[in-house]
Scaffold this motif. Sequence first.
Motif, PDB file in Angstrom:
ATOM      1  N   LEU A  14     -53.039  47.905 -50.315  1.00 26.43           N
ATOM      2  CA  LEU A  14     -54.329  48.412 -49.842  1.00 26.43           C
ATOM      3  C   LEU A  14     -54.983  47.434 -48.869  1.00 26.43           C
ATOM      4  O   LEU A  14     -55.560  47.857 -47.864  1.00 26.43           O
ATOM      5  CB  LEU A  14     -55.264  48.695 -51.027  1.00 26.43           C
ATOM      6  CG  LEU A  14     -54.853  49.838 -51.956  1.00 26.43           C
ATOM      7  CD1 LEU A  14     -55.881  49.992 -53.074  1.00 26.43           C
ATOM      8  CD2 LEU A  14     -54.681  51.139 -51.211  1.00 26.43           C
ATOM      9  N   GLU A  18     -56.076  48.111 -44.914  1.00 25.59           N
ATOM     10  CA  GLU A  18     -57.387  47.765 -44.340  1.00 25.59           C
ATOM     11  C   GLU A  18     -57.243  46.851 -43.133  1.00 25.59           C
ATOM     12  O   GLU A  18     -57.896  47.060 -42.101  1.00 25.59           O
ATOM     13  CB  GLU A  18     -58.250  47.074 -45.390  1.00 25.59           C
ATOM     14  CG  GLU A  18     -58.708  47.984 -46.512  1.00 25.59           C
ATOM     15  CD  GLU A  18     -59.497  47.224 -47.550  1.00 25.59           C
ATOM     16  OE1 GLU A  18     -60.729  47.434 -47.590  1.00 25.59           O
ATOM     17  OE2 GLU A  18     -58.913  46.412 -48.295  1.00 25.59           O
ATOM     18  N   CYS A  21     -56.000  48.763 -40.129  1.00 20.51           N
ATOM     19  CA  CYS A  21     -57.088  49.534 -39.502  1.00 20.51           C
ATOM     20  C   CYS A  21     -57.902  48.632 -38.590  1.00 20.51           C
ATOM     21  O   CYS A  21     -58.215  49.010 -37.449  1.00 20.51           O
ATOM     22  CB  CYS A  21     -57.987  50.156 -40.567  1.00 20.51           C
ATOM     23  SG  CYS A  21     -57.296  51.593 -41.408  1.00 20.51           S
ATOM     24  N   GLY A  34     -61.842  53.003 -41.675  1.00 16.35           N
ATOM     25  CA  GLY A  34     -61.164  52.762 -42.942  1.00 16.35           C
ATOM     26  C   GLY A  34     -62.175  52.333 -43.990  1.00 16.35           C
ATOM     27  O   GLY A  34     -62.821  51.297 -43.855  1.00 16.35           O
ATOM     28  N   GLN A  35     -62.346  53.147 -45.030  1.00 14.78           N
ATOM     29  CA  GLN A  35     -63.309  52.862 -46.087  1.00 14.78           C
ATOM     30  C   GLN A  35     -62.594  52.678 -47.412  1.00 14.78           C
ATOM     31  O   GLN A  35     -61.788  53.519 -47.808  1.00 14.78           O
ATOM     32  CB  GLN A  35     -64.309  54.015 -46.217  1.00 14.78           C
ATOM     33  CG  GLN A  35     -65.209  54.200 -45.020  1.00 14.78           C
ATOM     34  CD  GLN A  35     -66.179  53.061 -44.859  1.00 14.78           C
ATOM     35  OE1 GLN A  35     -66.757  52.576 -45.822  1.00 14.78           O
ATOM     36  NE2 GLN A  35     -66.357  52.608 -43.629  1.00 14.78           N
ATOM     37  N   ARG A  36     -62.897  51.578 -48.089  1.00 15.17           N
ATOM     38  CA  ARG A  36     -62.289  51.305 -49.393  1.00 15.17           C
ATOM     39  C   ARG A  36     -63.329  51.499 -50.480  1.00 15.17           C
ATOM     40  O   ARG A  36     -64.435  50.973 -50.405  1.00 15.17           O
ATOM     41  CB  ARG A  36     -61.765  49.878 -49.436  1.00 15.17           C
ATOM     42  CG  ARG A  36     -61.315  49.464 -50.831  1.00 15.17           C
ATOM     43  CD  ARG A  36     -59.892  49.042 -50.848  1.00 15.17           C
ATOM     44  NE  ARG A  36     -59.444  48.745 -52.183  1.00 15.17           N
ATOM     45  CZ  ARG A  36     -58.776  47.660 -52.508  1.00 15.17           C
ATOM     46  NH1 ARG A  36     -58.483  46.760 -51.595  1.00 15.17           N
ATOM     47  NH2 ARG A  36     -58.368  47.489 -53.733  1.00 15.17           N
ATOM     48  N   VAL A  41     -58.362  54.039 -50.397  1.00 21.23           N
ATOM     49  CA  VAL A  41     -58.725  53.811 -49.002  1.00 21.23           C
ATOM     50  C   VAL A  41     -58.690  55.162 -48.301  1.00 21.23           C
ATOM     51  O   VAL A  41     -57.696  55.895 -48.386  1.00 21.23           O
ATOM     52  CB  VAL A  41     -57.757  52.826 -48.301  1.00 21.23           C
ATOM     53  CG1 VAL A  41     -58.064  52.731 -46.811  1.00 21.23           C
ATOM     54  CG2 VAL A  41     -57.810  51.456 -48.947  1.00 21.23           C
ATOM     55  N   THR A  42     -59.780  55.478 -47.608  1.00 24.68           N
ATOM     56  CA  THR A  42     -59.857  56.697 -46.814  1.00 24.68           C
ATOM     57  C   THR A  42     -59.917  56.299 -45.345  1.00 24.68           C
ATOM     58  O   THR A  42     -60.786  55.531 -44.948  1.00 24.68           O
ATOM     59  CB  THR A  42     -61.105  57.528 -47.177  1.00 24.68           C
ATOM     60  OG1 THR A  42     -61.063  57.833 -48.568  1.00 24.68           O
ATOM     61  CG2 THR A  42     -61.164  58.813 -46.371  1.00 24.68           C
ATOM     62  N   ILE A  43     -58.963  56.808 -44.571  1.00 23.84           N
ATOM     63  CA  ILE A  43     -58.929  56.556 -43.133  1.00 23.84           C
ATOM     64  C   ILE A  43     -59.384  57.842 -42.444  1.00 23.84           C
ATOM     65  O   ILE A  43     -58.761  58.891 -42.607  1.00 23.84           O
ATOM     66  CB  ILE A  43     -57.517  56.178 -42.658  1.00 23.84           C
ATOM     67  CG1 ILE A  43     -57.004  54.956 -43.413  1.00 23.84           C
ATOM     68  CG2 ILE A  43     -57.509  55.931 -41.146  1.00 23.84           C
ATOM     69  CD1 ILE A  43     -55.515  54.697 -43.222  1.00 23.84           C
ATOM     70  N   ASN A  54     -54.475  56.344 -52.562  1.00 24.74           N
ATOM     71  CA  ASN A  54     -55.075  55.906 -53.815  1.00 24.74           C
ATOM     72  C   ASN A  54     -54.026  55.485 -54.835  1.00 24.74           C
ATOM     73  O   ASN A  54     -52.873  55.907 -54.790  1.00 24.74           O
ATOM     74  CB  ASN A  54     -56.030  56.956 -54.386  1.00 24.74           C
ATOM     75  CG  ASN A  54     -55.339  58.215 -54.808  1.00 24.74           C
ATOM     76  OD1 ASN A  54     -54.324  58.588 -54.260  1.00 24.74           O
ATOM     77  ND2 ASN A  54     -55.906  58.891 -55.785  1.00 24.74           N
TER      78      ASN A  54
END
Length: 109
Positions: A14, A18, A21, A34-36, A41-43, A54
């Motif tokens: 993960l 990140e 990204c 990119g949000q953790r 992690v959602t890109i 996930n």
Amino acid sequence: MTDLEFMDRAEKLLLAVEQSCDRINETTDADLDGQRTGGMVTITFRNRSQIVINLQKPLHEIWMAAQSGGYHFRHDGTSWMDTKGAGEFFAALSHNATLQAGGALQFTD
């Protein structure tokens, strides 16, 4: 693999996502978000499509959901490989990100 080994390897993956990204944003005009959140992690891409990665702790797997479908990856001692033969995690992520971004993107560990 023990739960502790899984978490160590999964956290490294993960973090690499990140960092990829960040690198992509610094060197291209892809504009990834990119949000953790915890073990996910959602890109989000410029066109608002997403790839979600996930952890599945009980199964010792990492799941990836992309526009092309869902993928389950399990560590084989060397790499995170898709359980249904779709290949290595970072190759699959790069392929799907390229499709969703409309331009070549390379994720690495």
